[in-house]
Design a protein around this motif. Structure first.
Motif, short mmCIF file in Angstrom:
data_model
loop_
_atom_site.label_atom_id
_atom_site.label_comp_id
_atom_site.label_asym_id
_atom_site.label_seq_id
_atom_site.Cartn_x
_atom_site.Cartn_y
_atom_site.Cartn_z
N THR A 224 10.97 0.64 6.58
CA THR A 224 11.22 1.82 5.74
C THR A 224 12.16 1.48 4.58
O THR A 224 11.90 1.87 3.43
N VAL A 225 13.22 0.73 4.87
CA VAL A 225 14.18 0.37 3.82
C VAL A 225 13.50 -0.47 2.75
O VAL A 225 13.65 -0.22 1.54
N LEU A 226 12.71 -1.47 3.16
CA LEU A 226 12.03 -2.34 2.19
C LEU A 226 11.02 -1.55 1.34
O LEU A 226 10.96 -1.72 0.12
N ILE A 227 10.24 -0.68 1.99
CA ILE A 227 9.25 0.11 1.25
C ILE A 227 9.93 1.07 0.29
O ILE A 227 9.50 1.24 -0.86
N ALA A 228 11.02 1.71 0.74
CA ALA A 228 11.73 2.67 -0.11
C ALA A 228 12.30 1.98 -1.36
O ALA A 228 12.25 2.53 -2.46
N ILE A 229 12.81 0.75 -1.20
CA ILE A 229 13.33 -0.01 -2.35
C ILE A 229 12.19 -0.31 -3.33
O ILE A 229 12.33 -0.11 -4.54
N MET A 230 11.04 -0.77 -2.80
CA MET A 230 9.89 -1.07 -3.68
C MET A 230 9.38 0.20 -4.37
O MET A 230 9.10 0.20 -5.56
N ALA A 231 9.28 1.29 -3.60
CA ALA A 231 8.75 2.54 -4.15
C ALA A 231 9.66 3.11 -5.23
O ALA A 231 9.19 3.63 -6.24
N GLY A 232 10.97 2.99 -5.01
CA GLY A 232 11.92 3.61 -5.94
C GLY A 232 12.24 2.78 -7.16
O GLY A 232 12.51 3.33 -8.23
N SER B 293 0.84 -1.20 0.00
CA SER B 293 0.00 0.00 0.00
C SER B 293 0.87 1.25 0.00
O SER B 293 0.66 2.17 -0.80
N VAL B 294 1.84 1.28 0.91
CA VAL B 294 2.69 2.47 1.03
C VAL B 294 3.51 2.67 -0.24
O VAL B 294 3.62 3.79 -0.76
N ALA B 295 4.10 1.58 -0.76
CA ALA B 295 4.93 1.70 -1.97
C ALA B 295 4.09 2.23 -3.14
O ALA B 295 4.52 3.13 -3.87
N ALA B 296 2.86 1.70 -3.29
CA ALA B 296 2.00 2.14 -4.40
C ALA B 296 1.56 3.59 -4.22
O ALA B 296 1.58 4.39 -5.16
N VAL B 297 1.19 3.95 -2.98
CA VAL B 297 0.73 5.32 -2.71
C VAL B 297 1.87 6.32 -2.88
O VAL B 297 1.67 7.43 -3.39
N SER B 298 3.08 5.94 -2.49
CA SER B 298 4.22 6.86 -2.62
C SER B 298 4.52 7.19 -4.08
O SER B 298 4.89 8.32 -4.41
N THR B 299 4.31 6.21 -4.99
CA THR B 299 4.53 6.50 -6.41
C THR B 299 3.43 7.43 -6.93
O THR B 299 3.68 8.30 -7.76
N GLY B 300 2.21 7.26 -6.42
CA GLY B 300 1.12 8.18 -6.78
C GLY B 300 1.40 9.59 -6.26
O GLY B 300 1.16 10.59 -6.95
N TRP B 301 1.91 9.68 -5.02
CA TRP B 301 2.25 10.99 -4.43
C TRP B 301 3.31 11.68 -5.29
O TRP B 301 3.23 12.88 -5.56
N ALA B 302 4.31 10.89 -5.70
CA ALA B 302 5.39 11.44 -6.54
C ALA B 302 4.83 11.99 -7.85
O ALA B 302 5.25 13.07 -8.32
N ALA B 303 3.88 11.26 -8.46
CA ALA B 303 3.30 11.70 -9.73
C ALA B 303 2.56 13.02 -9.56
O ALA B 303 2.70 13.95 -10.38
N TYR B 304 1.76 13.15 -8.49
CA TYR B 304 1.04 14.40 -8.22
C TYR B 304 2.01 15.54 -7.94
O TYR B 304 1.83 16.66 -8.41
N PHE B 305 3.04 15.23 -7.15
CA PHE B 305 4.03 16.27 -6.78
C PHE B 305 4.78 16.77 -8.03
O PHE B 305 4.94 17.97 -8.22
N ASN B 306 5.21 15.83 -8.88
CA ASN B 306 5.92 16.22 -10.11
C ASN B 306 5.03 17.05 -11.02
O ASN B 306 5.49 18.01 -11.66
N SER B 307 3.75 16.70 -11.07
CA SER B 307 2.80 17.45 -11.88
C SER B 307 2.62 18.87 -11.33
O SER B 307 2.56 19.85 -12.08
#
Length: 457
Positions: free
Chosen positions: A353-361, A113-127
């Motif tokens: 945090t480390v595992l989620i950051a790897i998945m998110a990135g 959930s966190v990894a998927a949401v963080s990529t969505g947050w990044a997309a909104y932020f970049n936009s």
């Protein structure tokens, strides 16, 4: 595998965690997890494709079904005020093996959930920053995919690290930030509802039932919008007066979320015809159609706040879950350590945090997000049916806490409703989840069962 853990042992182990959370903090945590970008998208797209204006009733039906599971969670969290949510409940009422299965399912739910949401947050932020002429380099803007020139999603990694840093400062700081962000999100939703009411045309609600069976089809599609209230249960060991506050937090979350979803659905389908709402940003689109062009900016800010609170709630609950499994020895015991200064399970928070950051990135997550639903529904099913063995336990006295009404009928209906939704998930989701659970079995039989504190007593 069938040994059951004692409640007293859990309460004793969890006494190292600091009790700092109130009922309002719990409701804010729950709303933070439940209300994300979905509130700006689902009411529009599901109305256009499945239910029409009857999406309003679809949310009512979904809220009732989810409410059954919420009441079962409320009884468990009142009777067992311990960290670990369904994992710990499983250990107490079913035995260690079922507890591990539920814990393994929730690890998948929370982290994905966190990894998927963080990529969505990044997309909104970049936009958002692109509107100011600032653009992220292509190499740093997506998951590892050299063929398309992307190597890491840097913004997604940074937001995960920032949320984890907030949590590492203790629950007082992070709940303060969480409460502010939840308030911002609710204010933005209320602005949309109040402004939109002036432009509603009742003619847009006709026909109210354009699709045959649309209410139930819509309900099954929006049911997953309510998932996330179970993260409240993970915080039970850090709550003041849990017998009173835990049921308020869980049921209060669902009531507030239901009201917000229904209010948005009423206004959205009244602003423009449901046929035109199958777009990427239905709320912003509807506001633009009635001449309110500030809608896009409003939705972007609301979406960023919504996703931030979701990440905070999910990283928090996943760290408490991993702490609980480490506390029991089923994963390395250092994961169950608690920092004496901050009262935080720092080791589990860092690992998660480390595992989620790897998945998110680095990992493309589009195909995996359905696994979030299967993990949640498995936990809901066992918790619902688990109310029956919980009531039979003579060593757990919770007559003064919350109890599910119309026992045992409601817990059984709740469990059967969750099973029905489980079997509606696509085949590829089941295949992927079986691979995940096979990996979990390997860890349990090669490490967990031999290092378990319960087995070694």
């Amino acid at each position: 595998m069938l040994k059951k853990e004692s409640l007293d042992n859990y309460i004793d182990a969890d006494s190292r965690l600091i009790k700092s959370m109130s009922a309002w903090d719990l409701v804010a945590l729950g709303i933070g997890a439940v209300i994300g970008t979905g509130i700006f998208i689902l009411p529009g797209t599901v109305a256009a494709t499945k239910s029409g204006p009857a999406i309003i009733l679809s949310f009512v039906v979904a809220a009732i079904v989810c409410g059954l599971a919420a009441m079962c969670y409320a009884e468990f969290s009142s009777a067992l005020p311990i960290a670990g949510s369904a994992y710990s409940y499983g250990n107490v009422v079913y035995g260690q093996f079922i507890g591990w299965i539920l814990g393994w399912a929730l690890v998948l739910e929370y982290m994905l959930s966190v990894a998927a949401v963080s990529t969505g947050w990044a997309a909104y932020f970049n936009s958002l920053i692109s509107g100011f002429g600032i653009h992220m380099p292509t190499a740093l803007s997506g998951a590892f995919d050299p063929a398309h020139g992307t190597y890491i999603n840097l913004v997604a990694v940074l937001i995960v690290l920032f949320v984890a840093w907030l949590l590492s400062n203790g629950m007082k700081t992070s709940t303060r930030v969480q409460n502010i962000m939840v308030a911002v999100k609710i204010v933005i939703i209320l602005i949309f509802v109040l402004v939109g009411l002036f432009y509603v045309k009742p003619a847009n609600w006709h026909p109210f039932f354009p699709y045959k069976g649309g209410v139930l089809a819509g309900a099954s599609a929006v049911f997953f919008a309510f998932l996330g209230f179970d993260v409240v249960a993970a915080s039970a060991a850090e709550v003041k007066n849990p017998k009173r506050n835990m049921p308020i937090g869980i049921i209060g979350t669902l009531i507030v979320a239901s009201i917000l979803y229904i209010a948005v659905s009423v206004v959205l389908t009244g602003l423009v015809s449901y046929k035109r709402l199958n777009v990427a940003d239905p709320v912003a689109f509807a506001l633009q159609q009635v001449g309110q062009n500030w809608g896009a900016a409003l939705v972007s800010i609301g979406a960023l706040a919504g996703m931030f609170t979701m990440m905070l709630a999910m990283i928090y609950s996943s760290s408490r879950l991993v702490y609980s499994i480490g506390r029991d020895g089923l994963l390395p015991k250092w994961l169950g350590n608690v920092n004496k200064k901050s009262g935080n399970p720092t080791a589990s928070l860092t690992t998660v945090t480390v595992l989620i950051a790897i998945m998110a990135g680095l990992v493309p997550l589009e195909q995996l997000t359905n696994l979030v639903n299967i993990g949640t529904l498995i936990a809901f099913t066992f918790v619902s049916f688990g109310v029956i063995p919980l009531r039979r336990r003579k060593d757990i006295n919770h007559t003064d806490g919350f109890r599910v009404p119309w026992y045992p009928v409601l817990p059984i209906i709740s469990g059967l409703a969750c099973m029905l939704l489980l079997f509606r998930l696509p085949l590829e989701t089941w295949v992927a989840s079986l691979i995940w659970f096979a990996f979990g079995m390997l860890i349990y039989f090669s490490y967990g069962i031999r290092h378990s504190k319960l087995v070694n007593k």
